[in-house]
Design a protein around this motif. Structure first.
Motif, PDB file in Angstrom:
ATOM      1  N   LEU A  26      -2.300  -2.833  -8.483  1.00 48.50           N
ATOM      2  CA  LEU A  26      -0.855  -2.977  -8.367  1.00 48.50           C
ATOM      3  C   LEU A  26      -0.524  -4.260  -7.612  1.00 48.50           C
ATOM      4  O   LEU A  26      -0.905  -4.432  -6.463  1.00 48.50           O
ATOM      5  N   HIS A  27       0.189  -5.167  -8.288  1.00 51.93           N
ATOM      6  CA  HIS A  27       0.633  -6.413  -7.670  1.00 51.93           C
ATOM      7  C   HIS A  27       2.038  -6.209  -7.104  1.00 51.93           C
ATOM      8  O   HIS A  27       2.949  -5.812  -7.834  1.00 51.93           O
ATOM      9  N   VAL A  28       2.207  -6.478  -5.830  1.00 54.79           N
ATOM     10  CA  VAL A  28       3.506  -6.342  -5.179  1.00 54.79           C
ATOM     11  C   VAL A  28       3.877  -7.683  -4.563  1.00 54.79           C
ATOM     12  O   VAL A  28       3.086  -8.287  -3.839  1.00 54.79           O
ATOM     13  N   VAL A  29       5.085  -8.153  -4.882  1.00 56.84           N
ATOM     14  CA  VAL A  29       5.576  -9.431  -4.362  1.00 56.84           C
ATOM     15  C   VAL A  29       6.647  -9.141  -3.323  1.00 56.84           C
ATOM     16  O   VAL A  29       7.640  -8.459  -3.599  1.00 56.84           O
ATOM     17  N   THR A  35       0.474  -9.153  -2.895  1.00 63.46           N
ATOM     18  CA  THR A  35      -0.568  -8.232  -2.455  1.00 63.46           C
ATOM     19  C   THR A  35      -1.063  -7.447  -3.662  1.00 63.46           C
ATOM     20  O   THR A  35      -0.261  -6.985  -4.471  1.00 63.46           O
ATOM     21  N   VAL A  36      -2.366  -7.304  -3.798  1.00 62.84           N
ATOM     22  CA  VAL A  36      -2.951  -6.505  -4.880  1.00 62.84           C
ATOM     23  C   VAL A  36      -3.584  -5.265  -4.248  1.00 62.84           C
ATOM     24  O   VAL A  36      -4.468  -5.366  -3.407  1.00 62.84           O
ATOM     25  N   VAL A  37      -3.096  -4.083  -4.673  1.00 62.79           N
ATOM     26  CA  VAL A  37      -3.554  -2.819  -4.110  1.00 62.79           C
ATOM     27  C   VAL A  37      -4.547  -2.168  -5.065  1.00 62.79           C
ATOM     28  O   VAL A  37      -4.273  -2.038  -6.263  1.00 62.79           O
ATOM     29  N   ALA A  43       3.073   5.993  -2.820  1.00 63.61           N
ATOM     30  CA  ALA A  43       4.250   6.735  -3.278  1.00 63.61           C
ATOM     31  C   ALA A  43       4.205   6.977  -4.783  1.00 63.61           C
ATOM     32  O   ALA A  43       4.759   7.964  -5.278  1.00 63.61           O
ATOM     33  N   ASP A  44       3.540   6.094  -5.517  1.00 71.58           N
ATOM     34  CA  ASP A  44       3.391   6.258  -6.963  1.00 71.58           C
ATOM     35  C   ASP A  44       2.263   7.219  -7.323  1.00 71.58           C
ATOM     36  O   ASP A  44       1.974   7.425  -8.502  1.00 71.58           O
ATOM     37  N   GLY A  45       1.572   7.770  -6.322  1.00 68.80           N
ATOM     38  CA  GLY A  45       0.515   8.731  -6.584  1.00 68.80           C
ATOM     39  C   GLY A  45      -0.883   8.164  -6.562  1.00 68.80           C
ATOM     40  O   GLY A  45      -1.844   8.848  -6.937  1.00 68.80           O
ATOM     41  N   SER A  46      -1.039   6.905  -6.131  1.00 65.67           N
ATOM     42  CA  SER A  46      -2.369   6.299  -6.104  1.00 65.67           C
ATOM     43  C   SER A  46      -3.251   6.980  -5.049  1.00 65.67           C
ATOM     44  O   SER A  46      -2.773   7.424  -4.007  1.00 65.67           O
ATOM     45  N   VAL A  61       0.843  -1.202   0.000  1.00 66.82           N
ATOM     46  CA  VAL A  61       0.000   0.000   0.000  1.00 66.82           C
ATOM     47  C   VAL A  61       0.876   1.250   0.000  1.00 66.82           C
ATOM     48  O   VAL A  61       0.581   2.240  -0.693  1.00 66.82           O
ATOM     49  N   GLY A  62       1.968   1.209   0.734  1.00 68.54           N
ATOM     50  CA  GLY A  62       2.877   2.350   0.766  1.00 68.54           C
ATOM     51  C   GLY A  62       3.515   2.612  -0.591  1.00 68.54           C
ATOM     52  O   GLY A  62       3.680   3.764  -1.005  1.00 68.54           O
ATOM     53  N   LEU A  63       3.875   1.553  -1.309  1.00 69.08           N
ATOM     54  CA  LEU A  63       4.448   1.719  -2.646  1.00 69.08           C
ATOM     55  C   LEU A  63       3.446   2.342  -3.602  1.00 69.08           C
ATOM     56  O   LEU A  63       3.789   3.213  -4.414  1.00 69.08           O
TER      57      LEU A  63
END
Length: 676
Positions: A208-211, A194-196, A164-167, A159-161
């Motif tokens: 956004l998929h984050v591994v 995680t899917v945000v 930071a990307d402007g979401s 979620v933090g990433l």
């Protein structure tokens, strides 16, 4: 080859670059086992081998093949030598007209999904395995399934990433799931995916998929799941639409595809277009039905193209139509595909006057859906560039197929929608760099840029394969396509080029295929369709070399000045061995090296994702050429361009190579410097 029993019987992408997103350049490539039997003969007249073309499967026939593959999956896993904790999950099946079946599998390990573990098994009519293509050649074993990082920590990182990307309103769509991550070189590891959700910075939905490494908490990878990309239409003139008898935009002849009006909303399905007659829109953007008619028409053309040219009934091959949503947001300048809703969505452009509903945009977005159920190319790094290019390529193919006089086939992307407001296309396939951001040719590190720009080399390849290099006019549009090596390319026509790309996508490529893997797959397909050594197979190699992926067939090289080469073999020890070097001594060159020093590298080595390759100047300065990219692809045979203008030309230049992971070995075959 192994024998297996015979079986005879949702990610998203947008049309243009949206919010800034971290893209990772390390990709695992695709490796294929050799096909059994002798090389095919060249067919007379340049005709494709009809047996190697895709069969026109009905949804029922495809379902039967999937059920048969599912029933045999345990035996298949055993025949492939998979470990006791590995299981196969059938994802897709396609079949050639000669009965060869290509079954695409996902894998699980200890009950967990394996990301990057997908593979394709090709099987003859007699049940003999003739080829296996894997996204990763890493061994799937000895994975510790005990996590030390909590799901909450992984979720917080993801979620933090996104924020930071402007979401906006970023939050986890679901609880992080445990997975085994093996989409990059190196040993597979336990991780969380995680899917945000929420919205990206420009209003595009966020997936956004984050591994996250479940042992260390380090971010391993991220990619975006949203792929950004009688009717009186705005772009195609008056056309016939498939509609329901009750006067709704429901195409009963094409899987009941429906078109909905979001009426400037950003969520939900919207309202199905309906009326008192079967006339839709008036050709202007102010009439809300017009955009609906354009989107509905584009979806119909794309359905017909895949059905009539490639034998595929619907995106999934199951005869079910996706749906379309128009009038998303207010003045939203984009369009996107989402696997989660199996739908295309279109904004109305700047000032709500230029809806993004032209033929090529519709085909582009629907093709993201096709890619998601076939190769499933991860939407980041080099595989993301190939994903985006695939949508551009088939957008062009659908335009040429449609033969609409108001929107003729071309190699321009989004030329009708005028996103920039200056009458220029969004992208140019003949020379991608004309848009100011896309790349004309491959280079080490191209996987680190936005996928809409790293798509350039693949788009350029397809144009060169279709039409060839140099100046020419097609359907009233003049093109002037260069090559990275200065040598010409002769095209084979878009009809053949599109067959090659489709078959590679559906039978050769996996989720982590990179540019080297794409070249390997398309060459193999061209040889299957037209024969080894055929003009078509040679043209594929020429076109890839012209965008700096591989070399010319027969060793063709660009016109040169002074060439310095070392052809002595140098063995590369397996990890943790020391780096080795091959040296060329440059003499007789005045002043400094050029800004476009050509570095020819020929390394024979399995699994090039193990390798770090550097050019070392006489004063010790280091220029990295290859940094553990390419995954399971074999061999590096590339010409790199290095800005070495700060180096004195004369002296001992070295190619330095080190193997950074175990199990694969090889050697430096040759190293060459070319001074123009």
């Amino acid at each position: 080859m192994r024998s297996t029993p015979s079986r005879r019987a949702t990610a998203t992408g947008a049309l243009i670059a949206a919010a800034a997103m971290l893209a990772v350049g390390v990709q695992a490539g695709s490796a294929s086992a050799d096909n059994a039997g002798a090389a095919p003969q060249i067919l007379a007249g340049g005709k494709a081998d009809p047996g190697k073309l895709p069969a026109d499967l009905s949804p029922a026939q495809r379902t039967a093949l999937i059920k048969a593959a599912d029933a045999d999956k345990a035996e298949t896993a055993k025949a492939l030598g998979l470990g006791a904790q590995e299981k196969l999950v059938v994802r897709d099946v396609v079949q050639d007209r000669d009965g060869t079946t290509h079954t695409r599998y996902e894998r699980t390990y200890g009950g967990l999904p394996v990301l990057g573990g997908d593979l394709i098994v090709a099987e003859s009519t007699t049940g003999v395995t003739t080829g296996v293509s894997k996204s990763s050649r890493a061994e799937l074993k000895n994975v510790d399934l005990a996590a030390t990082v909590t799901p909450a920590a992984a979720e917080k990182q993801a979620v933090g990433l996104a924020a930071a990307d402007g979401s906006k309103a970023a939050k986890s769509e679901r609880a992080p799931r445990k997975v085994v991550w093996m989409a990059q070189s190196g040993a597979p590891v336990l991780a969380y995916e995680t899917v945000v959700g929420g919205l990206q910075e420009d209003g595009t939905p966020n997936e956004l998929h984050v591994v996250t490494d479940a042992k260390t908490g380090a971010k391993l990878y991220e990619w975006q799941g949203v792929h950004t990309g009688t009717g009186n239409t705005q772009y195609s003139g008056q056309v016939t639409l498939g509609t329901a008898p009750s006067y709704t935009l429901t195409d009963t002849g094409r899987g009941n595809h429906k078109t909905y009006n979001l009426n400037r909303g950003t969520s939900g399905t919207g309202t199905l277009f309906s009326g008192s007659d079967d006339v839709w829109g008036d050709g202007t953007a102010t009439n809300l039905e017009t955009a609906g008619a354009d989107a509905h028409y584009g979806a119909a053309l794309t359905w017909d193209y895949y059905k009539n040219v490639h034998g595929r009934s619907g995106i999934r091959g199951d005869g079910v139509g996706a749906y379309s949503r128009v009038h998303y947001g207010n003045a939203y300048v984009n369009a996107f595909w989402q696997d989660s809703c199996f739908c295309m969505t279109y904004g109305d452009g700047a000032g709500n006057t230029k809806p993004l509903t032209s033929i090529d945009v519709a085909a582009h977005e629907m093709t993201h859906g096709l890619t998601s159920v076939t190769a499933k190319l991860v939407y980041s790094g080099e595989s993301g560039g190939l994903n985006e290019a695939t949508s551009d390529i088939f957008a062009a193919a659908v335009e040429f197929y449609a033969n609409n006089p108001n929107d003729k086939g071309d190699y321009l992307v989004g030329e009708k929608i005028d996103i920039r407001g200056n009458g220029t296309p969004l992208r140019y396939m003949d020379k991608p760099s004309k848009d100011g951001s896309s790349k004309d040719a491959w280079y080490s590190g191209i996987g680190s840029i936005d996928v809409h720009y790293s798509s350039g080399p693949a788009n350029h390849f397809f144009y060169l394969l279709s039409e060839g290099s140099g100046v020419k006019t097609v359907n009233g549009v003049t093109y002037d396509s260069p090559t990275s090596d200065g040598l010409p390319v002769t095209g084979i026509g878009i009809d053949k080029a599109r067959l090659i790309w489709f078959k590679a996508l559906t039978t050769k490529w996996g989720s982590s295929t990179n540019y080297a893997g794409a070249r390997t797959g398309t060459v193999a397909v061209a040889e299957e369709l037209y024969g080894a050594g055929s003009p078509e197979a040679l043209a594929v190699q020429h076109a890839w070399a012209a965008v700096n992926v591989g070399t010319r067939p027969g060793g063709g090289e660009p016109p040169t000045g002074k060439v310095f080469e070392n052809t002595a073999d140098v063995s590369i020890p397996d990890s943790p061995g020391a780096a080795v070097t091959s040296t060329v001594n440059v003499t007789g060159v005045t002043g400094n090296a050029p800004a476009n020093l050509s570095v020819g590298v020929n390394i024979v080595h399995t699994y090039i994702g193990d390798l770090v390759v550097d050019l070392v100047a006489p004063d010790g300065s280091v220029y990295n050429l290859h940094n553990r990219s390419g995954g399971s692809a074999d061999n590096i045979n590339q010409t790199y361009t290095v800005n070495a203008s700060g180096e004195v030309a004369n002296g001992a230049w070295k190619l330095r190579v080190q193997d950074k992971a175990g199990a694969d070995t090889g050697y430096i075959n040759s190293f060459k410097l070319t001074f123009p």
